[in-house]
Design a protein around this motif. Structure first.
Motif, PDB file in Angstrom:
ATOM      1  N   GLU A 220     -23.751   3.512  46.562  1.00 48.42           N
ATOM      2  CA  GLU A 220     -22.969   4.825  46.594  1.00 48.42           C
ATOM      3  C   GLU A 220     -22.109   5.280  45.603  1.00 48.42           C
ATOM      4  O   GLU A 220     -22.311   6.568  45.077  1.00 48.42           O
ATOM      5  N   HIS A 221     -21.518   4.401  44.936  1.00 48.63           N
ATOM      6  CA  HIS A 221     -20.598   4.517  43.663  1.00 48.63           C
ATOM      7  C   HIS A 221     -21.695   4.947  42.422  1.00 48.63           C
ATOM      8  O   HIS A 221     -21.538   5.869  41.751  1.00 48.63           O
ATOM      9  N   LYS A 222     -22.930   4.011  42.368  1.00 51.87           N
ATOM     10  CA  LYS A 222     -23.691   4.324  41.258  1.00 51.87           C
ATOM     11  C   LYS A 222     -24.211   5.576  41.503  1.00 51.87           C
ATOM     12  O   LYS A 222     -24.289   6.499  40.389  1.00 51.87           O
ATOM     13  N   ASP A 223     -24.666   6.090  42.491  1.00 52.56           N
ATOM     14  CA  ASP A 223     -25.202   7.436  42.930  1.00 52.56           C
ATOM     15  C   ASP A 223     -24.190   8.661  42.585  1.00 52.56           C
ATOM     16  O   ASP A 223     -24.639   9.666  42.029  1.00 52.56           O
ATOM     17  N   ALA A 224     -23.002   8.381  42.984  1.00 54.32           N
ATOM     18  CA  ALA A 224     -21.763   9.389  42.905  1.00 54.32           C
ATOM     19  C   ALA A 224     -21.736   9.764  41.324  1.00 54.32           C
ATOM     20  O   ALA A 224     -21.741  10.526  40.908  1.00 54.32           O
ATOM     21  N   MET A 225     -21.882   8.525  40.636  1.00 52.19           N
ATOM     22  CA  MET A 225     -22.048   8.647  39.012  1.00 52.19           C
ATOM     23  C   MET A 225     -23.055   9.537  38.452  1.00 52.19           C
ATOM     24  O   MET A 225     -22.759  10.082  37.621  1.00 52.19           O
ATOM     25  N   ILE A 226     -24.119   9.000  38.917  1.00 54.33           N
ATOM     26  CA  ILE A 226     -25.189   9.832  38.582  1.00 54.33           C
ATOM     27  C   ILE A 226     -25.295  11.538  38.799  1.00 54.33           C
ATOM     28  O   ILE A 226     -25.712  12.267  37.925  1.00 54.33           O
ATOM     29  N   ARG A 227     -24.548  11.670  39.926  1.00 55.43           N
ATOM     30  CA  ARG A 227     -24.472  12.859  40.419  1.00 55.43           C
ATOM     31  C   ARG A 227     -23.649  13.633  39.376  1.00 55.43           C
ATOM     32  O   ARG A 227     -23.321  14.864  39.220  1.00 55.43           O
ATOM     33  N   ALA A 228     -22.633  12.865  38.920  1.00 52.45           N
ATOM     34  CA  ALA A 228     -21.359  13.434  38.137  1.00 52.45           C
ATOM     35  C   ALA A 228     -22.050  13.530  36.670  1.00 52.45           C
ATOM     36  O   ALA A 228     -21.377  14.096  35.712  1.00 52.45           O
ATOM     37  N   GLY A 229     -23.229  13.215  36.421  1.00 54.35           N
ATOM     38  CA  GLY A 229     -23.699  13.285  34.980  1.00 54.35           C
ATOM     39  C   GLY A 229     -23.841  11.931  34.117  1.00 54.35           C
ATOM     40  O   GLY A 229     -24.397  12.026  33.086  1.00 54.35           O
ATOM     41  N   VAL A 230     -23.623  10.958  34.527  1.00 57.87           N
ATOM     42  CA  VAL A 230     -23.509   9.706  34.057  1.00 57.87           C
ATOM     43  C   VAL A 230     -25.128   9.246  34.089  1.00 57.87           C
ATOM     44  O   VAL A 230     -25.749   9.236  34.870  1.00 57.87           O
ATOM     45  N   ALA A 235     -24.509   4.202  34.675  1.00 56.05           N
ATOM     46  CA  ALA A 235     -24.019   4.041  36.137  1.00 56.05           C
ATOM     47  C   ALA A 235     -24.226   2.653  36.427  1.00 56.05           C
ATOM     48  O   ALA A 235     -23.353   2.157  37.243  1.00 56.05           O
ATOM     49  N   HIS A 236     -25.316   2.150  36.450  1.00 54.80           N
ATOM     50  CA  HIS A 236     -25.648   0.891  36.874  1.00 54.80           C
ATOM     51  C   HIS A 236     -24.688   0.081  36.398  1.00 54.80           C
ATOM     52  O   HIS A 236     -24.057  -0.944  37.181  1.00 54.80           O
ATOM     53  N   MET A 237     -24.454  -0.123  34.971  1.00 60.04           N
ATOM     54  CA  MET A 237     -23.529  -1.128  34.362  1.00 60.04           C
ATOM     55  C   MET A 237     -22.001  -0.894  34.879  1.00 60.04           C
ATOM     56  O   MET A 237     -21.293  -1.917  35.188  1.00 60.04           O
ATOM     57  N   ASN A 238     -21.795   0.459  35.037  1.00 59.50           N
ATOM     58  CA  ASN A 238     -20.326   0.868  35.774  1.00 59.50           C
ATOM     59  C   ASN A 238     -20.138   0.243  36.907  1.00 59.50           C
ATOM     60  O   ASN A 238     -19.023  -0.442  37.318  1.00 59.50           O
ATOM     61  N   ALA A 239     -21.285   0.471  37.903  1.00 60.28           N
ATOM     62  CA  ALA A 239     -21.260  -0.099  39.177  1.00 60.28           C
ATOM     63  C   ALA A 239     -21.172  -1.645  39.158  1.00 60.28           C
ATOM     64  O   ALA A 239     -20.385  -2.095  39.950  1.00 60.28           O
ATOM     65  N   GLN A 240     -21.897  -2.220  38.341  1.00 53.81           N
ATOM     66  CA  GLN A 240     -21.749  -3.567  37.971  1.00 53.81           C
ATOM     67  C   GLN A 240     -20.146  -4.141  37.874  1.00 53.81           C
ATOM     68  O   GLN A 240     -19.681  -5.123  38.516  1.00 53.81           O
ATOM     69  N   ALA A 241     -19.753  -3.468  36.971  1.00 54.71           N
ATOM     70  CA  ALA A 241     -18.189  -3.687  36.460  1.00 54.71           C
ATOM     71  C   ALA A 241     -17.339  -3.476  37.655  1.00 54.71           C
ATOM     72  O   ALA A 241     -16.290  -4.464  38.016  1.00 54.71           O
TER      73      ALA A 241
END
Ligand SMILES: NC(=O)c1ccc[n+]([C@@H]2O[C@H](COP(=O)([O-])OP(=O)(O)OC[C@H]3O[C@@H](n4cnc5c(N)ncnc54)[C@H](OP(=O)(O)O)[C@@H]3O)[C@@H](O)[C@H]2O)c1
Length: 280
Positions: A220-230, A235-241
């Motif tokens: 959910e968080h990864k998809d939100a970041m991708i939608r925001a342009g990441v 986005a995958h590494m951020n969601a892991q963190a």
């Protein structure tokens, strides 16, 4: 002459502090139009790209110390290390994070690879391993302004987040007088660990309306970041963190910022007050 490799959050603030202290400082940028204010502040702006070694060699002329800060693509930052070694640079201050060769996040393994570069080339260096920057919260500012809420996969985890301006101040202080810091690793954090419920409470108080934190799943968080342009990989590494944060990975604070700066590290409350307009 001090060379700062990019003019992002830490780089631009470090350049300003060095220029204020009358230290000769040069900053390498891809687009000089984004660095007009730094030129006005007294910095020497050079155009280059960390993916283009010849441009780094040109920027390295007369340089005695380097601040190595960028998105930390290993090949690019190792280009800088090699150019510094060729130019006989005396010291590298490397901005990094919780790096290790066997870290679960590719970005941290890349940082570890870069961290080994100066030692392999015989260049004296200092590592600044920072906890998450408070400025990351600004990525949620548009959502907060629009919906009075924000979400994350960090769960109830707490982060000893540090203001990037403090990272810049530490960086500037060390690179201007690096001898005592050769071979040292500092772990930079804010004054206390902060959860996203704390962030919501601080912002609610500051903005005078209720800001709500929602716990998100990894995808959910990864998809939100991708939608925001990441970009997907980031986005995958951020969601892991953030998922590691939920498990306590970022719940560390040290006294390195106050020890190095001779004043307390900025709190999240201070950061939020300074950036209130972004969340309003
Ligand atoms: N964010 C965090 O929470 C956190 C925590 C701990 C450590 N760190 C570390 O801090 C470092 C990033 O620092 P930062 O947040 O200050 O950076 P930043 O604000 O993300 O800025 C990155 C800068 O690099 C420039 N850049 C990108 N690719 C380039 C290239 N090929 N050649 C020249 N310039 C290039 C960008 O310029 P353009 O305008 O041209 O794109 C931008 O100015 C990384 O090592 C990261 O791991 C971050």
């Amino acid at each position: 002459m001090i060379l700062v490799t990019t003019a992002g959050k830490v780089g631009s603030a470090a350049v300003r502090l060095l220029a204020e202290r009358q230290e000769p400082v040069r900053v390498l940028v891809r687009d000089p139009a984004k660095a007009l204010a730094l030129a006005d502040a007294g910095a020497h702006v050079v155009v280059g790209d960390l993916a283009a070694p010849a441009s780094i060699d040109a920027a390295m002329a007369g340089v005695t110390a380097v601040v190595l800060v960028s998105p930390a693509v290993p090949a690019q930052e190792l280009n800088v290390v090699a150019a510094a070694a060729r130019a006989g640079v005396g010291h590298i201050v490397k901005a990094t994070s919780k790096a290790s060769p066997d870290a679960p996040i590719a970005r941290r393994r890349g940082q570890s690879e870069i961290e080994a570069g100066p030692a392999a080339c015989g260049v004296p260096h200092t590592l600044l391993r920072s906890n998450a920057y408070m400025q990351n919260v600004l990525a949620s500012a548009p959502e907060i302004a629009r919906t009075d809420g924000f979400g994350s996969a960090a769960g109830k985890g707490r982060t000893g987040m540090v203001d990037a301006r403090d990272v810049a101040a530490v960086t500037a202080g060390i690179v201007a007088a690096p001898a005592a810091h050769a071979g040292r690793t500092y772990w930079l954090s804010g004054p206390r660990p902060v959860s996203n419920d704390d962030v919501a409470a601080v912002l609610s108080g500051l903005l005078g309306r209720t800001i709500t934190y929602r716990e998100l799943g990894f995808e959910e968080h990864k998809d939100a970041m991708i939608r925001a342009g990441v970009p997907e990989q980031v986005a995958h590494m951020n969601a892991q963190a953030f998922s590691l944060t939920a498990e306590g990975d970022a719940e560390w604070v040290t006294q390195d910022v106050p020890t190095l700066l001779g004043r307390p590290a900025r709190s999240f409350e201070q950061f939020a007050a300074d950036h209130a307009a972004s969340f309003a």
